[in-house]
Design an enzyme around this catalytic site. Sequence first.
Site, short mmCIF file in Angstrom:
data_model
loop_
_atom_site.label_atom_id
_atom_site.label_comp_id
_atom_site.label_asym_id
_atom_site.label_seq_id
_atom_site.Cartn_x
_atom_site.Cartn_y
_atom_site.Cartn_z
N GLN A 167 -4.88 -1.98 9.46
CA GLN A 167 -4.80 -3.31 8.83
C GLN A 167 -5.49 -4.36 9.70
O GLN A 167 -5.26 -4.41 10.91
CB GLN A 167 -3.33 -3.67 8.57
CG GLN A 167 -3.12 -4.95 7.78
CD GLN A 167 -3.65 -4.86 6.34
OE1 GLN A 167 -3.72 -3.79 5.75
NE2 GLN A 167 -4.03 -6.00 5.78
N ASP B 266 -11.17 2.71 4.11
CA ASP B 266 -11.44 1.27 4.03
C ASP B 266 -12.94 1.00 4.01
O ASP B 266 -13.36 -0.12 3.71
CB ASP B 266 -10.86 0.58 5.27
CG ASP B 266 -9.71 -0.34 4.95
OD1 ASP B 266 -9.60 -0.76 3.79
OD2 ASP B 266 -8.95 -0.63 5.88
N LYS C 241 0.84 -1.20 0.00
CA LYS C 241 0.00 0.00 0.00
C LYS C 241 0.89 1.26 0.00
O LYS C 241 0.61 2.23 -0.70
CB LYS C 241 -0.95 -0.02 1.21
CG LYS C 241 -2.04 -1.09 1.04
CD LYS C 241 -2.81 -1.44 2.29
CE LYS C 241 -3.72 -2.65 2.00
NZ LYS C 241 -4.49 -3.14 3.13
N1 GUN Z 1 -7.07 -7.22 5.64
C1 GUN Z 1 -7.36 -7.89 4.49
N2 GUN Z 1 -7.89 -7.06 3.58
C2 GUN Z 1 -7.94 -5.84 4.15
C3 GUN Z 1 -8.39 -4.57 3.68
O1 GUN Z 1 -8.87 -4.39 2.55
N3 GUN Z 1 -8.25 -3.56 4.57
C4 GUN Z 1 -7.75 -3.73 5.82
N4 GUN Z 1 -7.69 -2.68 6.63
N5 GUN Z 1 -7.34 -4.89 6.28
C5 GUN Z 1 -7.43 -5.94 5.44
#
Ligand code: GUN
Length: 291
Positions: free
Chosen positions: A98, A121, A54
């Site tokens: 995350q 998110d 990211k």
């Molecule tokens: N863990 C797996 N996919 C995601 C996501 O799209 N966002 C976040 N914050 N955690 C994740």
Amino acid sequence: MSATIIDGKKLAAEIREEVALKVAERRAAGKSVPGLATVLVGEDPASQVYVRSKHRACEKLGLNSFSHALPATTPQHQLIELIDELNNDPRVHGILVQLPLPDGFSEEEVLLKVSLKKDVDGFHPINIGKLAQKGRTPSFVPCTPAGVIELLKTTGVSIEGKNAVVLGRSNIVGMPVALLLVRENATVTSCHSRSQDLPSITRTADILVASVGKAEMVRADWVKPGAVIIDVGINHVDDPSAEKGYRLVGDVAFDEVRAVASAITPVPGGVGPMTIAMLMHNTLKAAELAD
Ligand code: GUN
């Protein structure tokens, strides 16, 4: 029939290019540069990889990014304080915590703390609630589910009125995908590990989204001829002939399902690249909202 391959790599690249262009335009116009803050708690190797990619995407597209890594032993209140700081930091337009958080954290309490204006998110309970309600618009839609809908739209097959079956009901993918498909006027069936006779349900699907994390679970005889298949799964399977000793496969047995479906996403190169592209899109949108 041999299905059309839905090219997530190409679509994600187009979305990233558009974001990069708009970020450059903002810079040139003296507007704020979109900034994404990531919060990683603990040392889960897969989460570390995701978070790194990211940041790399931000760097490539000209966004600012701010990385926060906390030990798994961090008290919940300290994590909440960090989110408060990020909520009040004008350089930060998007906050990504995350998931999953290590055992002992209240995910719900943490996600509730993220400012709705920075919830790139789309996991804030108010945003998920709005996603589930008619006539409401969440400020942001979760990234992987939004990517699934974008991929479906590239097929030219209309979603409205179709039977859509979603395998898996996770908070991150399955449930928001089902809610988005309802918003697109599909007739939606959500199935999961307790569903009885899954193949008989999936065979009703004009659109099938698989997000269960079980390697190649969906076989050719689970699929209605001509269905559109979106495979969200990313599973490692041992393969001594591969350089790394493993290969990635989806939740769908690609080679055999390809012969039955009309369109299908590959793994890798399907849904995977869309998640980060949509995150970049959401972070740009957050900066635009803050103007
Ligand atoms: N863990 C797996 N996919 C995601 C996501 O799209 N966002 C976040 N914050 N955690 C994740």
